[in-house]
Design an enzyme around this catalytic site. Structure first.
Site, short mmCIF file in Angstrom:
data_model
loop_
_atom_site.label_atom_id
_atom_site.label_comp_id
_atom_site.label_asym_id
_atom_site.label_seq_id
_atom_site.Cartn_x
_atom_site.Cartn_y
_atom_site.Cartn_z
N ASP A 186 -8.35 -9.03 11.80
CA ASP A 186 -7.52 -10.14 11.35
C ASP A 186 -8.41 -11.35 11.12
O ASP A 186 -9.38 -11.58 11.86
CB ASP A 186 -6.48 -10.52 12.41
CG ASP A 186 -5.17 -9.77 12.21
OD1 ASP A 186 -5.07 -8.98 11.26
OD2 ASP A 186 -4.24 -10.01 13.02
N ARG A 214 10.56 -9.13 4.47
CA ARG A 214 10.67 -8.69 5.87
C ARG A 214 11.74 -9.52 6.54
O ARG A 214 11.71 -10.76 6.44
CB ARG A 214 9.34 -8.88 6.62
CG ARG A 214 8.27 -8.00 6.07
CD ARG A 214 6.96 -8.11 6.83
NE ARG A 214 5.98 -7.27 6.15
CZ ARG A 214 4.73 -7.08 6.54
NH1 ARG A 214 4.30 -7.69 7.64
NH2 ARG A 214 3.92 -6.31 5.87
N ASN A 273 -5.93 -9.89 6.46
CA ASN A 273 -6.43 -8.78 7.28
C ASN A 273 -7.26 -7.81 6.44
O ASN A 273 -7.28 -7.90 5.21
CB ASN A 273 -5.31 -8.08 8.04
CG ASN A 273 -4.29 -7.42 7.13
OD1 ASN A 273 -4.56 -7.09 5.98
ND2 ASN A 273 -3.09 -7.23 7.65
N CYS A 277 -6.83 -0.87 3.50
CA CYS A 277 -6.25 -1.90 2.67
C CYS A 277 -6.52 -3.27 3.28
O CYS A 277 -6.96 -3.36 4.42
CB CYS A 277 -4.75 -1.69 2.50
SG CYS A 277 -3.81 -1.89 4.02
N ARG A 309 5.63 -18.05 7.94
CA ARG A 309 6.39 -16.91 8.44
C ARG A 309 7.74 -16.89 7.74
O ARG A 309 8.63 -17.66 8.09
CB ARG A 309 6.57 -16.97 9.94
CG ARG A 309 7.09 -15.67 10.45
CD ARG A 309 6.82 -15.45 11.90
NE ARG A 309 7.00 -14.04 12.16
CZ ARG A 309 6.12 -13.28 12.73
NH1 ARG A 309 4.98 -13.79 13.10
NH2 ARG A 309 6.37 -12.02 12.94
N GLU A 359 -2.90 -15.96 11.56
CA GLU A 359 -3.47 -14.77 10.92
C GLU A 359 -3.21 -14.95 9.42
O GLU A 359 -2.08 -14.87 8.97
CB GLU A 359 -2.76 -13.53 11.46
CG GLU A 359 -3.20 -12.26 10.77
CD GLU A 359 -2.09 -11.22 10.70
OE1 GLU A 359 -1.26 -11.14 11.64
OE2 GLU A 359 -2.05 -10.49 9.69
N ARG A 407 -0.07 -17.49 3.32
CA ARG A 407 -0.94 -17.66 4.49
C ARG A 407 -2.23 -18.39 4.14
O ARG A 407 -2.67 -19.27 4.88
CB ARG A 407 -1.25 -16.29 5.11
CG ARG A 407 -0.02 -15.60 5.70
CD ARG A 407 0.36 -16.20 7.03
NE ARG A 407 1.57 -15.64 7.59
CZ ARG A 407 1.61 -14.69 8.53
NH1 ARG A 407 0.49 -14.16 8.99
NH2 ARG A 407 2.76 -14.26 9.01
N GLU A 409 -2.62 -7.04 -2.65
CA GLU A 409 -3.06 -6.03 -1.69
C GLU A 409 -4.00 -5.01 -2.31
O GLU A 409 -3.58 -4.13 -3.03
CB GLU A 409 -1.88 -5.31 -1.01
CG GLU A 409 -2.44 -4.42 0.10
CD GLU A 409 -1.42 -3.81 1.04
OE1 GLU A 409 -0.28 -4.27 1.11
OE2 GLU A 409 -1.82 -2.84 1.73
N GLU A 417 12.77 -11.45 9.22
CA GLU A 417 12.03 -12.04 10.33
C GLU A 417 12.91 -12.60 11.43
O GLU A 417 12.48 -12.80 12.54
CB GLU A 417 11.09 -13.16 9.83
CG GLU A 417 9.91 -12.66 9.02
CD GLU A 417 8.84 -11.99 9.89
OE1 GLU A 417 9.03 -11.91 11.11
OE2 GLU A 417 7.85 -11.52 9.31
N CYS A 445 0.79 -1.24 0.00
CA CYS A 445 0.00 0.00 0.00
C CYS A 445 0.82 1.29 0.00
O CYS A 445 0.41 2.26 -0.64
CB CYS A 445 -1.04 -0.02 1.11
SG CYS A 445 -0.38 -0.27 2.76
N1 SER Z 1 -0.48 -3.23 4.58
C1 SER Z 1 -1.10 -4.24 5.36
C2 SER Z 1 -0.11 -5.04 6.15
O1 SER Z 1 1.08 -4.84 6.01
C3 SER Z 1 -1.94 -5.12 4.50
O2 SER Z 1 -1.18 -5.90 3.68
O3 SER Z 1 -0.49 -5.85 6.91
ZN ZN Z 2 -1.61 -2.03 3.36
#
Ligand code: SER
Ligand code: ZN
Length: 508
Positions: A419, A336, A440, A467, A347, A437, A474, A355, A338, A306
């Protein structure tokens, strides 16, 4: 709160004959120019001043009403107005030589900490005293002092929130469903050769079998959710410059999870010759040489999609006709760092997500959220036949900007993050195990609209945004954990989308 400032005001010329009116002005300042906006007797006080050459040395004391540094700026303006016409003189700049500020905290901190720009910081019970030295006018005008005071309060609050359970409130849950097995799908898929640990940390190489499952999930997301809701697809770049993340808050909240991107300093082959020759001879990288050839990072790899969608709309005015604006990206992979948290395909350091981002009035977004929930329910109940639930949690935009727990999620049930959690049989009982999760859905309010200066056609209307993260890893992890790896055990509607399992790669 107490503010004690020693500073100087530089004038545009020698004081000379203006000394008298200047002294008069400063003598009366406490009850005139500095008193404005403060309750009677609560404004700042000039403790003393001296003037020489083209400089006034001054000491100011204040409480919270018109703080001493604001008083100094007011005096600068006031002097210009006072001496400008008659003496052709004004105040050129101000500096603070020393600034001692004592603030009251909500609680005594559990342990000491540092903050930037201060010469010293000391705690005594619920009081904190900081000393600044040598601050210029820009520092004052850019609000750094306020931000530093806020930072101190926030850091103390953070110490008390650490380790506290996150906000969580059940909103809806599906009926229980009988699981087809209770094994960890990732482990079983590794055994079957459906995926392989990637060549770098926390990443997977998905082989044809698992890739086909992801693509089926993606098809369902697009055809059963995004298209029926009227979303248009965009393709965004994978690199996110720091200024975008400063606006979204990621640079304060999650800088420790970002994969950073460096550009080469030059693409001139000659400059890289020594580096290449070293690789040729040793089959190794000369890291010191490499560091000389690349820039310090100025961007990172996508963390969520986003932010760049907001960036694409920054400073733009959206026509009423385009509202609610509904866009989605499925091209940028999220990375990310982690570290300790990695597990299976659920994960990971790199994941694949669709998104959707939506912008509109509050009413439009509330209506859209209801429609989203309806579509999601259809997919998770009728196609994937999951055992799942929806919960209000700490909004992701607070978490990712490091404001964890300071605001309650969905307090008003308008803004906030829902979530979607799925039961993972391999983790244990429904009650005791942690659910995954897997999705979301958020309404954020005007936070990013403001941050990126996105404007409505009618000045009066207020735009909000939101968003929803549809993560293929997931969705798949949730599905396989309940339904096993046997195609025949999968729900009929899913099988229909999936078709037949690819042949796969036979390795001997
Ligand atoms: N931007 C939100 C998040 O990082 C939805 O993807 O969880
Ligand atoms: Zn987002």
């Amino acid at each position: 709160m107490k503010f004690l400032l020693k500073g100087r005001i530089e004038l545009s010329g020698e004081i000379g004959s203006a000394k008298k009116p200047l002294d008069e002005f400063l003598k009366n300042a406490d009850t005139s120019i500095l008193a404005k906006g403060a309750p009677e007797g609560k404004g700042p006080r000039i403790l003393k001043w001296t003037s020489e050459g083209n400089e006034i040395k001054i000491e100011i004391e204040s409480g919270t009403h018109v703080r001493a540094h604001e008083a100094l700026i007011r005096l600068k303006k006031g002097i210009g107005q006072e001496l400008g016409k008659k003496y052709k003189m004004g105040a050129r700049s101000v500096v603070i030589d020393e600034y001692e500020i004592t603030i009251d905290l909500k609680q005594a901190p559990k342990k000491k900490f540092k903050v930037p720009f201060v010469e010293s910081i000391d705690f005594s019970g619920e009081q904190c005293t900081i000393i600044f030295k040598n601050l210029n006018e820009e520092f004052i005008l850019n609000n750094y002092i306020d931000r530093i005071l806020n930072l101190i309060s926030k850091k103390v609050e953070d110490q008390f929130y650490e380790g506290k359970a996150e906000y969580w409130e059940l909103y809806w849950s599906s009926p229980e469903r009988e699981a087809k097995w209770n094994l960890d799908p990732t482990e079983e898929m590794v055994k079957r050769g459906w995926l392989k640990q990637g060549p770098t940390k926390g990443k997977w190489f998905y082989k044809p079998e698992l890739t086909a499952i992801f693509r089926a999930m993606e098809k369902i997301a697009v055809e059963e959710i995004l298209q029926p809701l009227g979303f248009q697809e965009v393709i965004e770049p994978h690199h996110v410059p720091f200024d975008v993340w400063i606006k979204t808050g990621h640079m304060t909240g999650s800088p420790n999870e970002i994969y950073y991107v460096s550009e080469p300093k030059t693409r001139d082959p000659e400059e890289w010759e020594a580096f290449r020759d070293y690789v040729y001879v040793t089959h190794k990288i000369d890291k010191e040489e490499l560091m000389k050839l690349i820039e310090i990072p100025n961007a990172g790899i996508c963390y969520a999609q986003c932010p760049v969608i907001y960036w694409a709309l920054s400073n733009a005015t959206i026509s009423d006709k385009s509202l609610p604006l509904k866009l989605y990206d499925r091209s940028a992979n999220s990375n990310r760092y982690e570290s300790g948290g990695r597990h299976g395909i659920e994960r990971v350091d790199e994941f694949h997500r669709l998104e959707p981002v939506y912008i509109g009035t509050a009413e439009q977004l509330l209506e859209l959220r209801d429609k989203f929930i309806e579509r999601y329910k259809y997919v998770f109940n009728e196609i994937l036949e999951l055992e799942w639930r929806m919960v209000w949690v700490t909004p992701w935009y607070l978490q990712q900007s490091g404001q964890i727990e300071h605001e309650e999620a969905g307090e008003d049930k308008i803004k906030g993050t829902i979530d979607f959690e799925s039961y993972m049989p391999y983790r244990g009982s429904r009650k005791e195990s942690e659910w995954l999760e897997f999705q979301n859905l958020s309404i954020i309010g005007d936070k990013f609209i403001k941050a990126f200066n996105i404007k409505p056609q009618k000045q009066k209307s207020e735009l909000w945004s939101g968003c929803s993260g549809i993560g293929l890893e997931r969705w798949t992890a949730a599905f396989l954990a309940q339904k096993s790896l046997e195609v025949e055990s999968w729900p009929e509607k899913f099988q229909k989308v999936f078709g037949t399992m690819p042949e796969g790669i036979e390795l001997l």
